[in-house]
Design a protein around this motif. Structure first.
Motif, mmCIF file in Angstrom:
data_model
loop_
_atom_site.group_PDB
_atom_site.id
_atom_site.type_symbol
_atom_site.label_atom_id
_atom_site.label_comp_id
_atom_site.label_asym_id
_atom_site.label_seq_id
_atom_site.Cartn_x
_atom_site.Cartn_y
_atom_site.Cartn_z
ATOM 1 N N ARG A 16 20.078 -3.166 144.020
ATOM 2 C CA ARG A 16 20.124 -2.642 143.366
ATOM 3 C C ARG A 16 19.402 -2.748 142.159
ATOM 4 N N GLY A 19 15.962 -1.137 142.054
ATOM 5 C CA GLY A 19 16.197 -0.046 141.995
ATOM 6 C C GLY A 19 16.381 1.038 140.663
ATOM 7 N N LEU A 20 17.088 0.212 139.884
ATOM 8 C CA LEU A 20 17.477 0.672 138.578
ATOM 9 C C LEU A 20 16.375 0.262 137.260
ATOM 10 N N ALA A 22 13.062 0.407 138.463
ATOM 11 C CA ALA A 22 12.541 1.706 138.323
ATOM 12 C C ALA A 22 13.163 2.671 137.878
ATOM 13 N N ARG A 23 13.771 3.462 138.059
ATOM 14 C CA ARG A 23 14.278 3.794 137.314
ATOM 15 C C ARG A 23 14.141 3.633 135.202
ATOM 16 N N MET A 24 13.793 2.276 135.472
ATOM 17 C CA MET A 24 13.722 2.544 133.929
ATOM 18 C C MET A 24 11.959 2.726 133.417
ATOM 19 N N CYS A 25 11.718 1.814 134.835
ATOM 20 C CA CYS A 25 10.237 2.490 134.034
ATOM 21 C C CYS A 25 9.730 4.307 134.183
ATOM 22 N N LYS A 26 10.173 4.517 134.914
ATOM 23 C CA LYS A 26 9.965 6.011 135.151
ATOM 24 C C LYS A 26 10.393 7.346 134.022
ATOM 25 N N ARG A 27 11.709 6.429 133.523
ATOM 26 C CA ARG A 27 12.248 6.942 132.190
ATOM 27 C C ARG A 27 11.464 6.388 131.026
ATOM 28 N N GLN A 37 17.629 4.166 127.303
ATOM 29 C CA GLN A 37 17.863 2.996 128.149
ATOM 30 C C GLN A 37 19.499 1.982 128.456
ATOM 31 N N LEU A 40 21.072 1.895 131.868
ATOM 32 C CA LEU A 40 20.456 1.271 132.620
ATOM 33 C C LEU A 40 21.104 -0.849 132.489
ATOM 34 N N LYS A 43 23.866 -1.666 133.094
ATOM 35 C CA LYS A 43 24.202 -1.834 134.921
ATOM 36 C C LYS A 43 23.787 -3.224 135.028
#
Length: 60
Positions: A16, A19-20, A22-27, A37, A40, A43
């Motif tokens: 988990r 995944g979070l 990875a989302r931070m990197c994408k943002r 951010q 995230l 979370k």
């Protein structure tokens, strides 16, 4: 993450958090410093808090 000692994480918690992150990197790639951010990060903090509580219960 924070400076407190983090407890050992379960495989689910690790997945988990990965995944979070990875989302931070994408943002961040969308525009450095332009995207908030905090949601995230909260979370991730909640997952770590749950792991700390689990470890505290196991010690008792």
């Amino acid at each position: 993450m924070n400076n407190r000692q983090d407890p050992p994480l379960t495989a689910t918690e690790k997945a988990r958090i990965a995944g979070l992150v990875a989302r931070m990197c994408k943002r961040e790639m969308a525009g450095p410093g332009r995207v908030h951010q905090g949601d995230l990060q909260r979370k991730v903090d909640r997952i770590l808090d749950g792991a700390r509580e689990r470890e505290a219960k196991a010690r008792k």
